[in-house]
Design a protein around this motif. Structure first.
Motif, PDB file in Angstrom:
ATOM      1  N   ASN A  68      -5.033 -10.333   3.919  1.00 43.24           N
ATOM      2  CA  ASN A  68      -4.780 -10.551   5.345  1.00 43.24           C
ATOM      3  C   ASN A  68      -4.905  -9.236   6.110  1.00 43.24           C
ATOM      4  O   ASN A  68      -4.318  -8.229   5.735  1.00 43.24           O
ATOM      5  CB  ASN A  68      -3.357 -11.118   5.517  1.00 43.24           C
ATOM      6  CG  ASN A  68      -3.055 -11.428   6.966  1.00 43.24           C
ATOM      7  OD1 ASN A  68      -3.952 -11.520   7.799  1.00 43.24           O
ATOM      8  ND2 ASN A  68      -1.776 -11.574   7.262  1.00 43.24           N
ATOM      9  N   CYS A  82       1.967  -8.270   7.082  1.00 41.25           N
ATOM     10  CA  CYS A  82       2.739  -9.283   6.378  1.00 41.25           C
ATOM     11  C   CYS A  82       4.075  -8.687   5.952  1.00 41.25           C
ATOM     12  O   CYS A  82       4.243  -7.462   5.958  1.00 41.25           O
ATOM     13  CB  CYS A  82       1.970  -9.790   5.157  1.00 41.25           C
ATOM     14  SG  CYS A  82       0.450 -10.666   5.569  1.00 41.25           S
ATOM     15  N   ILE A 133       1.558  -4.264   4.144  1.00 40.22           N
ATOM     16  CA  ILE A 133       2.606  -5.218   3.796  1.00 40.22           C
ATOM     17  C   ILE A 133       3.959  -4.509   3.866  1.00 40.22           C
ATOM     18  O   ILE A 133       4.177  -3.510   3.174  1.00 40.22           O
ATOM     19  CB  ILE A 133       2.396  -5.785   2.376  1.00 40.22           C
ATOM     20  CG1 ILE A 133       1.024  -6.458   2.265  1.00 40.22           C
ATOM     21  CG2 ILE A 133       3.510  -6.768   2.026  1.00 40.22           C
ATOM     22  CD1 ILE A 133       0.662  -6.883   0.858  1.00 40.22           C
ATOM     23  N   HIS A 135       2.290 -15.487   6.600  1.00 40.69           N
ATOM     24  CA  HIS A 135       2.561 -14.125   7.075  1.00 40.69           C
ATOM     25  C   HIS A 135       3.778 -13.473   6.430  1.00 40.69           C
ATOM     26  O   HIS A 135       3.890 -12.248   6.432  1.00 40.69           O
ATOM     27  CB  HIS A 135       2.763 -14.135   8.596  1.00 40.69           C
ATOM     28  CG  HIS A 135       1.598 -14.701   9.351  1.00 40.69           C
ATOM     29  ND1 HIS A 135       1.500 -16.031   9.662  1.00 40.69           N
ATOM     30  CD2 HIS A 135       0.477 -14.103   9.830  1.00 40.69           C
ATOM     31  CE1 HIS A 135       0.371 -16.247  10.318  1.00 40.69           C
ATOM     32  NE2 HIS A 135      -0.266 -15.099  10.436  1.00 40.69           N
ATOM     33  N   PHE A 161      -1.528 -11.998   0.756  1.00 42.88           N
ATOM     34  CA  PHE A 161      -1.076 -11.002   1.735  1.00 42.88           C
ATOM     35  C   PHE A 161      -2.041  -9.821   1.804  1.00 42.88           C
ATOM     36  O   PHE A 161      -2.327  -9.303   2.884  1.00 42.88           O
ATOM     37  CB  PHE A 161       0.320 -10.502   1.376  1.00 42.88           C
ATOM     38  CG  PHE A 161       1.427 -11.500   1.605  1.00 42.88           C
ATOM     39  CD1 PHE A 161       1.296 -12.510   2.539  1.00 42.88           C
ATOM     40  CD2 PHE A 161       2.612 -11.417   0.894  1.00 42.88           C
ATOM     41  CE1 PHE A 161       2.312 -13.429   2.766  1.00 42.88           C
ATOM     42  CE2 PHE A 161       3.641 -12.319   1.103  1.00 42.88           C
ATOM     43  CZ  PHE A 161       3.487 -13.335   2.043  1.00 42.88           C
TER      44      PHE A 161
END
Length: 267
Positions: free
Chosen positions: A136, A140, A183, A89, A133
């Motif tokens: 995801n 993050c 992110i 993460h 990332f």
């Protein structure tokens, strides 16, 4: 005492985790319910850290040995981490080195070492993790430890300041590039911190003596960073008076250099 476990189920990589700010970052990540993945050259120190985290918080943590200036070694350890862990993460690019000396007296090897660790390793680690990332769906976070030297360059820190200028520039551009991917990207700009950084940067201890009363506590720095993980905060700037000075410097560089000439030459 109640601790808000705001990092519950968060797995966060910390480079340079065996001592100083990196060690304290790992500690506070674990304290707040997160899982630190610690990278450093000294595996013994990392294993000791793991034991302390287990005793103190019953926390799970992981240790990986790597010299992150070795391109292949660093890439291999990141690949191994991504194999071992389903989801990462966060990444805190903390590892760094400084050598304070005049440009005409500095060794070329020292110049290269600063850029390899402070800049290229930081960029390389970020690039290796960006695809993970980006894939995801959760938020993050990438945190780059820069320096107030990246905003105010002073004599004997020309090359070190250049590396931190690069980190700040990279961080600001990266933030724009990945904003649509969920992110977060944060720069941490610090003044002198009471760590073993100065063993290399200031071997004779003269600079440390001159700024001893202004030095930041690495534990307080780590607490501040961890508190702001997974937030939209753009920068952390410490100490506050130095941050104010850097803003003034951007407006009146010549005047600040004249006014603070004596302080700038303390190294």
């Amino acid at each position: 005492m109640y601790v808000r476990l705001h990092l519950q189920n968060k797995t966060i990589i910390v480079t340079g985790a065996s001592s100083g700010i990196g060690e304290r970052l790992s500690w506070h990540i674990a304290k707040n319910g997160g899982t630190p993945i610690m990278i450093a050259r000294s595996l013994d120190k990392l294993e000791n850290q793991r034991e302390k985290l287990k005793r103190s918080f019953d926390a799970t943590s992981f240790a990986y040995q790597a010299d992150i200036t070795d391109h292949e070694e660093f890439e291999d350890v990141i690949k191994q981490i991504l194999t071992d862990h389903k989801q990462i993460h966060g990444l805190i690019n903390n590892a760094g080195v400084g050598v304070f000396d005049y440009v005409n007296e500095m060794k070329l090897d020292d110049m290269e070492r600063m850029f390899q660790l402070n800049v290229f390793a930081l960029i390389r680690g970020t690039k290796l993790l960006l695809p993970h990332f980006s894939a995801n769906r959760r938020k993050c976070h990438i945190v780059n430890i820069a320096s107030q030297a990246g905003k105010i360059a002073t004599p004997k820190s020309a090359v070190y300041a250049a590396t931190k200028h690069a980190v700040i520039g990279f961080t600001n551009a990266l933030r724009l590039e990945v904003a649509s991917k969920g992110i977060y990207v944060m720069a941490v700009n610090l003044g002198p911190v009471r760590t073993n950084f100065f063993t290399t940067a200031d071997p004779d201890g003269s600079y440390q003596k001159s700024v001893a009363r202004y030095m930041l506590d690495p534990d307080k720095v780590a607490t501040k960073i961890v508190k702001n993980l997974f937030s939209k905060k753009r920068e952390i700037n410490l100490p506050h008076w130095m941050d104010a000075g850097s803003k003034l410097y951007q407006l009146f560089p010549g005047g600040v250099e004249t006014l603070l000439k004596k302080q700038f030459n303390r190294k």
